[in-house]
Design a protein around this motif. Structure first.
Motif, short mmCIF file in Angstrom:
data_model
loop_
_atom_site.label_atom_id
_atom_site.label_comp_id
_atom_site.label_asym_id
_atom_site.label_seq_id
_atom_site.Cartn_x
_atom_site.Cartn_y
_atom_site.Cartn_z
N ARG A 235 0.86 -1.18 0.00
CA ARG A 235 0.00 0.00 0.00
C ARG A 235 0.89 1.23 0.00
O ARG A 235 2.05 1.17 0.43
CB ARG A 235 -0.99 -0.01 1.16
CG ARG A 235 -0.40 0.15 2.53
CD ARG A 235 -1.52 0.09 3.58
NE ARG A 235 -0.95 0.20 4.92
CZ ARG A 235 -1.62 -0.08 6.02
NH1 ARG A 235 -2.88 -0.49 5.97
NH2 ARG A 235 -1.05 0.06 7.20
N TYR B 272 -12.26 -10.02 1.24
CA TYR B 272 -12.32 -8.82 2.09
C TYR B 272 -11.62 -7.63 1.44
O TYR B 272 -11.89 -6.48 1.76
CB TYR B 272 -11.73 -9.11 3.48
CG TYR B 272 -10.22 -9.30 3.47
CD1 TYR B 272 -9.36 -8.21 3.68
CD2 TYR B 272 -9.64 -10.55 3.23
CE1 TYR B 272 -7.98 -8.37 3.66
CE2 TYR B 272 -8.27 -10.72 3.20
CZ TYR B 272 -7.44 -9.62 3.41
OH TYR B 272 -6.08 -9.78 3.36
N LEU B 273 -10.70 -7.91 0.50
CA LEU B 273 -9.96 -6.81 -0.14
C LEU B 273 -10.89 -5.93 -0.98
O LEU B 273 -10.69 -4.72 -1.09
CB LEU B 273 -8.83 -7.38 -0.99
CG LEU B 273 -7.69 -7.99 -0.18
CD1 LEU B 273 -6.86 -8.93 -1.01
CD2 LEU B 273 -6.80 -6.90 0.43
N ASP C 170 -13.98 -5.41 -0.14
CA ASP C 170 -14.67 -4.59 0.87
C ASP C 170 -13.79 -3.42 1.30
O ASP C 170 -14.28 -2.31 1.48
CB ASP C 170 -15.04 -5.44 2.09
CG ASP C 170 -15.98 -6.58 1.73
OD1 ASP C 170 -16.80 -6.39 0.81
OD2 ASP C 170 -15.88 -7.66 2.35
N LEU C 171 -12.50 -3.68 1.44
CA LEU C 171 -11.58 -2.60 1.83
C LEU C 171 -11.56 -1.51 0.77
O LEU C 171 -11.51 -0.32 1.09
CB LEU C 171 -10.16 -3.14 2.01
CG LEU C 171 -9.87 -3.98 3.25
CD1 LEU C 171 -8.40 -4.37 3.29
CD2 LEU C 171 -10.24 -3.22 4.52
N GLU D 147 -14.70 0.49 1.13
CA GLU D 147 -14.57 1.38 2.31
C GLU D 147 -13.71 2.58 1.99
O GLU D 147 -13.99 3.70 2.40
CB GLU D 147 -13.90 0.62 3.48
CG GLU D 147 -14.86 -0.20 4.30
CD GLU D 147 -14.11 -1.14 5.25
OE1 GLU D 147 -13.02 -0.76 5.76
OE2 GLU D 147 -14.60 -2.26 5.46
#
Ligand SMILES: NC(=O)CC[C@H](N)C(=O)O
Length: 370
Positions: free
Chosen positions: A331, A355-356, A358-359, A362
């Motif tokens: 990152r 989940y990435l 979702d990140l 977000e």
């Protein structure tokens, strides 16, 4: 079910090694870089993944074709592999929802392959000697002729292939309740990546390789997605230029696989060709932020230089591979940009890493509310 007759076939590797077997798919000759995939299932997704363009896939699973093919399992509009090498190729298939045999699927698409090969011996050989070119033929078994044809197969090193698999024209993927607009730079995008974006309320406009940042920005996206893709990332330079601008403008971005290698290069971090890539559905990765491990789906033959990442004050390593410590995720410090080398959309593979997405959503939310 119609059973197709097979004929003798031969596989010749760049280092002179020869394997004899039987034909599968179309009768013909094909060349590419050999690579092996260690997944037990998911052959149709693998064969249609654009990141495999230009490659001959060896499956370490010994039985291929037994569950046939069905239209929902494609990752793009066509078969992308240059050829298939396997042990047992089943012309019979058994699955209620299957619409046809792998043999017919290959024949229709003109894909040449070879079976009845000792794939354990072959994979060990390629694992030890490293990635190399190869040629398969069921037209001729004359090794000399094939060796001279093999010389014309281009090396993957320095080969730009995104322009061969990208969408010819931009297109839109609408969603019912649009939460965000995401510009997708298509270097060879897998369908299931797009599904993961649209299912989270991201309306996508998919742009061809070579589209500039300014052209994409005109659409007014909330963020950018840089896709997976075939070939050598070091020469996928048009994408690097676009990502440099995305970063300069501090726009949110997420990159997968080739997209990860492009984000690294936009920060001055070079890529290198691995001795053997990672291809399969069982690669352990550790998330250094959460301390949790995940089992990931992978398909890459290049990687980002770990020393250059370590020495770069703007970049942080977020994920590492637990088998060989290669960089699996980064990152950018103080900027809304991150990427992973592996495939969180899996397809095929375990869903540990979704989940990435979702990140990313977000991050889009946070940036929009700024
Ligand atoms: N799946 C991908 O995006 C692969 C990226 C690149 N072509 C590599 O082999 O490393």
């Amino acid at each position: 079910m119609k059973i197709h007759t097979t004929t003798d076939a031969v596989l010749v590797l760049e280092d002179g090694t020869v394997f004899h077997g039987k034909s599968l798919g179309k009768i013909g000759t094909t060349g590419g870089e050999v690579c092996f995939n260690t997944g037990m299932t998911g052959y149709q997704e693998i064969f249609t993944d654009p990141s495999y363009y230009g490659q001959i896939v060896i499956t370490t699973v010994s039985h291929v074709g037994n569950y046939g093919v069905q239209p929902e399992e494609v990752e793009s509009g066509q078969i992308q592999i240059k050829g298939l090498v396997c042990k047992e190729f089943s012309q019979h298939f058994s699955r209620k929802t299957a619409e046809g045999s792998l043999q017919e699927y290959f024949e229709k698409a003109g894909i040449v392959g070879i079976c009845e090969i000792d794939t354990r011996e072959l994979v060990r050989h390629v694992r030890d000697k490293g990635a190399m070119n190869a040629i398969i033929s069921s037209e001729t078994t004359d090794v000399e002729t094939l060796t001279s044809q093999l010389a014309a197969v281009p090396s993957m090193h320095g080969l730009e292939l995104s322009s061969k698999v990208t969408t010819p024209q931009q297109y839109d993927l609408h969603v019912n309740d649009t939460r965000f607009k995401v510009a997708v730079l298509d270097l060879g995008v897998k369908r299931n990546i797009l599904n993961n974006l649209t299912s989270r309320g991201c309306e996508c406009r998919v742009f061809p390789y070579g589209t500039t940042f300014e052209e994409m920005e005109q659409w007014g996206p909330d963020g950018y997605f840089i896709s997976n893709g075939p070939g050598d990332p070091a020469v996928t330079t048009e994408a690097v230029k676009s990502v440099e601008k995305i970063l300069a403008e501090e726009k949110p971005m997420f990159g997968i696989c080739m997209g990860h290698q492009i984000l690294a290069q936009a920060n001055g971090i070079p890529t290198y060709k691995m001795h053997n890539g990672h291809r399969g559905l069982n690669h352990p990765v550790k998330n250094l932020i959460t301390g949790r491990s995940e089992i990931t789906s992978q398909n890459h033959g290049f990687a980002v230089d770990p020393e250059a990442v370590k020495n770069n004050p703007n970049v942080e390593v977020t994920h590492i591979n637990l088998n060989d410590n290669t960089v699996e995720g980064i990152r950018i410090k103080n900027k809304p940009a991150f990427s992973v080398q592996y495939h969180p959309e899996s397809s095929p593979g375990p869903h540990d890493s979704e989940y990435l997405f979702d990140l990313f959503v977000e991050m889009l939310e946070k940036e929009k509310n700024k």
